[in-house]
Enzyme design. Structure first.
Site, PDB file in Angstrom:
ATOM      1  N   SER A 583       0.838  -1.199   0.000  1.00  0.00           N
ATOM      2  CA  SER A 583       0.000   0.000   0.000  1.00  0.00           C
ATOM      3  C   SER A 583       0.867   1.240   0.000  1.00  0.00           C
ATOM      4  O   SER A 583       2.003   1.231   0.503  1.00  0.00           O
ATOM      5  CB  SER A 583      -0.910   0.029   1.235  1.00  0.00           C
ATOM      6  OG  SER A 583      -1.572   1.280   1.362  1.00  0.00           O
ATOM      7  N   TYR A 596      -2.894  -0.054  10.586  1.00  0.00           N
ATOM      8  CA  TYR A 596      -2.818  -0.466   9.190  1.00  0.00           C
ATOM      9  C   TYR A 596      -1.484  -0.053   8.573  1.00  0.00           C
ATOM     10  O   TYR A 596      -0.794  -0.862   7.910  1.00  0.00           O
ATOM     11  CB  TYR A 596      -3.973   0.171   8.417  1.00  0.00           C
ATOM     12  CG  TYR A 596      -4.041  -0.204   6.955  1.00  0.00           C
ATOM     13  CD1 TYR A 596      -4.459  -1.468   6.559  1.00  0.00           C
ATOM     14  CD2 TYR A 596      -3.693   0.726   5.967  1.00  0.00           C
ATOM     15  CE1 TYR A 596      -4.529  -1.802   5.212  1.00  0.00           C
ATOM     16  CE2 TYR A 596      -3.771   0.396   4.617  1.00  0.00           C
ATOM     17  CZ  TYR A 596      -4.180  -0.872   4.248  1.00  0.00           C
ATOM     18  OH  TYR A 596      -4.254  -1.203   2.923  1.00  0.00           O
TER      19      TYR A 596
END
Length: 706
Positions: A583, A596
Site C-alpha cells: 500500500s 494499518y
C-alpha cells in the site's frame, strides 16, 4: 436398420428422438448432433480423436446444379464440442478425381494440399488427413472412432482372426498403415471385396462404421463397440491374471495424494528442463491396476499402438523405481535418486530419434517424458498447459485399456518404432505444430493469488489467467469463492483454474491449499500475497485486537504463505515470483492509520528482506503499492471508508473524487490497474528485476520511493 436394443452395458445410448426430429432435413445438423453424442462418451473416442462425416446434395453456387458434398470434422477438432465452424465441406466428385493424379505412397503428403482445391464451403476448417478415408466409402454417414475395446483387438497379435470370428465376417480388416490417401483406397477396396460388411477395423488404429442416416450410423457404431467390449469383459482374467497379476498394493487414497503432492514439484522440475510444464495427477483405479501389476515394466516399455495415443503421450512412459511409501521430504536426496532415471529416458529418446530420423526430419523435440508412472501411487502427466497434460493422462489411460484387452484375448502388439517415429515427426504433423498460436506470456506457469474472491485479488487472478497462467483462486469467504468460480468457469476453461479455501493466518489451510495446487497443476510459480483488511482508527481508539488482527492477516499471513510457497518453488528448481500487494500507506504517514500503516510498512520491508535472501534461488520478490482502490474492494465495505472520510474531514461520497484529485495524474485507481502491475513483474520482461516497488496510485509524491 432395426435397433436390437437401446439397453447397452458398455456404451451410452444418448439419442433423443425429439431432438433429432427437430433437425430432420438438415444432414449437417444431424452430423453435428451425432458427433457430439459420440464425443460425450470417452469409451467411444478420446478428446480430439476420431472423425465423422456426412454426404449431402447441395446447389453449386457457380452452376446452380446439384452436387454431392461431404462435410467432415476439420483438422484438430473435437467430436464432443464440434460446431458448424469446425467442419470442412468438400466437393465429393473432386475428391474422387484426385485418384487420377495420385502418384503412390511416396507422394502421400502432396495430396493433403490438394484437398484445398476440393473445398465447397469457403468457411471450411482445414480438411483432415482422414478426408479420403471417408470420401471413398459410399455411405451418407461415416464414423471413424478410437474406442479402446476395438483398438484392443486391433492391437492384438491375433487381432485379424479374432475380428473375423467375433463378427462372422461382418467387420472387415485393413492392416496398419499411416492415415492418408492410400489408406482411403484400401478401405474402398476392402468394402468392394466384402460389400455386405457394416464396418472396418484398422490394424492397431481404430474403427470405421457407417449408415445411410445419422441414426443408423450412430446405432451401428454403438452395437459394434458394444460387441467388442462384451467380448473383452468375458475374457478378463479368464485365461490368465490381468496384467500378469498384482505385484504390489496401492497406498490408501489420502496417502497416495500426500506422496503425489510431495513428489510432483520435483518431477515438474525434471520435465521442465526444456520448456516449463504443467502437471496433472490421477490415481484412477484403471491406472492403479496397471502400475501395480507384474507386467507394468514390460508393457510400458513396449509403447502404445494407436497414433492418437503416442502423439500425446510419447511412445512410452517413465516408470519410477521408487517405493510407494518412500520418504520424500528431502528434495535434494530425491533429485539425486531420480536423476539417473531422467537421464536414461532422455538418452533413450535421443537414440530413438537418431535411429529413425530421415534426412528431412524436423529437429529432435523435448526428450523428457510426458507420462510418469509411480507404482502404488498413481500417474503424472506433464505438458505445456493443463488441458494438454490432462488429455495426455486420459490418452494413456486409453492405452492401458487397450493393453488390458489385448493381453486378455491374445498378446499385445505395439506399433513398430519406425512407424511411430514417422508419425511423430511427420512433416504434416510438424506443419500443424508450427501453425499453432504462439504461447501466451504466462503459459506453463501456475499462480496462487490470496484473497482473490473479489476486488484486487480477483482482478489479478483474471489477468494472470487471461495471460495463460493456471490460477489458484483462494479466499477465506467460501461464498465469494463460489461466485468467482462461476464467473471463471464462463471466462476460462475448466483446466485454467481451481478454487481453494485459504485462511492466511493458519498454516494448516496454507498447506492444504498448496497441496490442492500441486495435485491440480504440479507445482506453483507465482505467489501474489493480496489477502488483507483495513482498520482506520486513532491511536487511542486502536485496540489490541485491532492491532493483532492487522498483524496476523497482513504480516504473518504474507510470511506464512511465502514461506510455504518457497519450499515448493525450490523443489521444482525453477525460477519463481512473489508479488506482495502492499500500500501507499507503507511509505506515507497519515492520520488515524497507526495499525494499518505499521502492518503495511512491515510487509514492505519483509519483501525487501525476502528479495535479498531468495535471489540466489532465482525467486524474485517485488511489491505493488496501490492506493484508494475502491471498486469491488472488501475494505470499503467495512468501516474503512468512514474512517478515512472522517480523517480527511469529508463525506464518504466525496472520497473517490478526493483521492483522484490529490494524485498527480488526477486518476481513479481500479483493480485492473493493480492486476496490470502484477503482470508487469511476472510476464517475463522483468525477469532480472527483484526487490522493487511499483506504485500504482495515480502519482502521490510523498510515496515516491527514490
Amino acid at each position: 436398420m432395426a435397433l436390437t436394443s437401446k439397453d447397452f452395458k458398455y456404451v451410452s445410448y444418448l439419442w433423443d428422438d425429439a431432438k433429432a426430429a427437430s433437425l430432420q432435413g438438415d444432414e449437417v445438423a444431424l452430423l453435428l448432433y451425432r458427433s457430439n453424442l459420440l464425443g460425450a462418451d470417452l469409451r467411444l473416442t478420446n478428446y480430439g480423436g476420431g472423425n465423422t462425416s456426412c454426404k449431402t446434395t447441395e446447389k453449386d453456387p457457380l452452376t446452380g446444379t446439384d452436387v454431392r458434398v461431404m462435410y467432415i470434422k476439420g483438422s484438430g477438432g473435437d467430436l464432443g464440442t464440434l460446431k458448424r465452424n469446425g467442419l470442412a465441406g468438400l466437393y465429393l466428385d473432386r475428391l474422387h478425381a484426385l485418384k487420377k493424379i495420385y502418384r503412390g505412397l511416396e507422394h502421400e503428403d502432396e495430396m493433403v494440399a490438394l484437398f484445398n482445391h476440393c473445398i465447397y464451403d469457403l468457411d471450411s476448417k482445414a480438411p483432415s488427413i482422414d478426408t479420403p478415408l471417408h470420401a471413398f466409402l459410399p455411405f451418407n454417414h461415416v464414423d471413424h472412432l478410437h474406442p479402446d475395446a476395438a483398438i484392443a483387438i486391433a492391437a492384438s497379435k491375433d487381432g485379424k482372426q479374432i475380428n473375423e470370428a467375433l463378427f462372422e465376417g461382418q467387420i472387415g480388416w485393413v492392416d496398419w498403415q499411416r492415415p492418408g490417401f492410400d489408406l482411403g483406397l484400401k478401405l474402398q477396396a476392402c468394402l468392394e471385396e466384402s460389400p455386405g460388411i457394416k464396418g472396418i477395423l484398422l490394424g492397431g488404429h481404430g474403427l470405421f462404421t457407417w449408415g445411410d442416416t445419422a441414426y443408423e450410423s450412430y446405432v451401428n457404431t454403438l452395437e459394434v463397440i458394444e460387441k467388442y467390449s462384451a467380448y473383452l469383459h468375458e475374457n478378463f482374467g479368464k485365461k490368465k491374471p490381468v496384467f500378469g497379476g498384482v505385484k504390489m498394493q496401492s497406498l490408501a487414497p489420502e496417502k497416495r495424494k500426500e506422496q503425489a503432492a510431495a513428489l510432483a514439484p520435483v518431477l515438474r522440475g525434471f520435465c521442465s528442463s526444456y520448456t516449463r510444464m504443467v502437471g496433472h495427477f490421477t490415481d484412477d483405479e484403471r491406472v492403479l491396476e496397471f502400475i501395480n501389476s507384474k507386467e507394468v515394466a514390460r508393457l510400458a516399455k513396449m509403447g502404445t499402438s494407436c497414433p492418437d495415443h503416442f502423439l500425446r503421450t510419447k511412445i512410452c512412459p517413465l516408470v519410477l523405481d521408487l517405493s510407494p511409501d518412500a520418504a520424500l521430504n528431502d528434495s535434494q536426496a530425491l533429485k539425486e535418486k531420480l536423476q539417473p532415471a531422467f537421464d536414461g529416458y532422455r538418452e533413450y529418446y535421443r537414440q530413438y530419434y537418431e535411429d529413425h530420423k530421415h534426412p528431412n526430419s524436423p529437429g529432435m523435440r523435448d526428450p523428457n517424458p510426458v507420462i510418469i508412472l509411480y507404482p502404488g501411487v498413481g500417474m503424472f502427466a506433464f505438458a505445456k498447459n493443463k488441458q494438454t497434460a490432462r488429455v495426455a493422462a486420459e490418452f494413456y489411460t486409453n492405452a492401458i485399456n487397450v493393453m488390458k484387452g489385448a493381453e486378455a484375448v491374445s498378446e499385445y502388439v505395439s506399433l513398430p518404432l519406425q512407424e511411430a517415429f514417422d508419425i511423430e515427426y511427420w512433416l504434416l504433423e510438424e506443419a500443424k505444430l508450427q501453425r499453432m498460436p504462439k504461447p501466451k506470456p504466462l503459459s506453463g506457469k501456475v499462480a496462487l493469488v490470496t484473497g482473490s474472491g473479489g476486488g484486487i485479488g480477483k482482478a489479478v487472478a483474471e489477468k494472470l489467467a487471461g495471460e495463460g497462467a493456471c490460477v489458484v483462486v483462494t479466499d477465506i469467504n467460501d461464498e465469494r469463492l463460489k461466485e468467482t468460480a462461476e464467473e471463471f468457469t464462463k471466462a476460462f476453461s475448466r483446466d485454467g483454474f481451481i478454487t481453494a479455501h485459504l485462511d492466511v493466518t493458519r498454516g494448516d489451510t496454507i498447506e492444504s491449499c498448496l497441496k490442492e495446487a500441486i495435485l491440480a497443476f504440479g507445482g506453483v510459480d507465482i505467489i501474489v500475497n493480496n489477502a488483507g483488511l483495513s482498520i482506520s482508527k486513532t491511536l487511542e481508539n486502536t485496540t489490541l485486537k485491532d492491532w493483532d488482527l492487522l498483524q496476523d492477516v497482513l504480516v504473518k499471513g504474507q510470511f506464512l504463505v511465502s514461506r510455504a510457497a518457497v519450499t515448493v518453488i525450490k523443489k521444482q528448481g525453477l525460477d519463481g515470483d512473489i508479488v506482495n500487494i502492499v500500500s501507499k500507506n507503507a511509505l506515507v504517514s497519515g492520520p488515524n492509520n497507526v495499525g494499518y500503516g505499521a502492518a503495511k510498512a512491515a510487509q514492505l520491508h519483509m519483501s525487501r528482506l525476502m528479495a535479498a535472501e531468495l535471489g540466489g534461488d532465482h525467486i524474485r520478490v517485488n511489491v505493488v503499492n496501490p492506493d484508494a482502490v475502491i471498486q469491488g474492494s472488501n475494505i470499503w465495505a467495512g468501516g474503512w471508508a468512514e474512517g478515512r472520510a472522517k480523517a480527511y474531514g469529508i463525506s464518504v461520497e466525496e472520497l473517490p473524487a478526493y483521492y483522484a484529485k490529490r494524485t498527480l495524474l488526477h486518476e481513479t485507481i481500479l483493480p485492473e490497474d493493480i492486476a496490470n502491475a502484477v503482470f508487469v513483474f511476472t510476464g517475463g520482461l522483468l525477469s532480472k528485476s527483484t526487490g522493487n516497488v511499483l506504485n500504482v496510485d495515480g502519482g502521490v509524491a510523498a510515496a515516491f520511493v527514490r
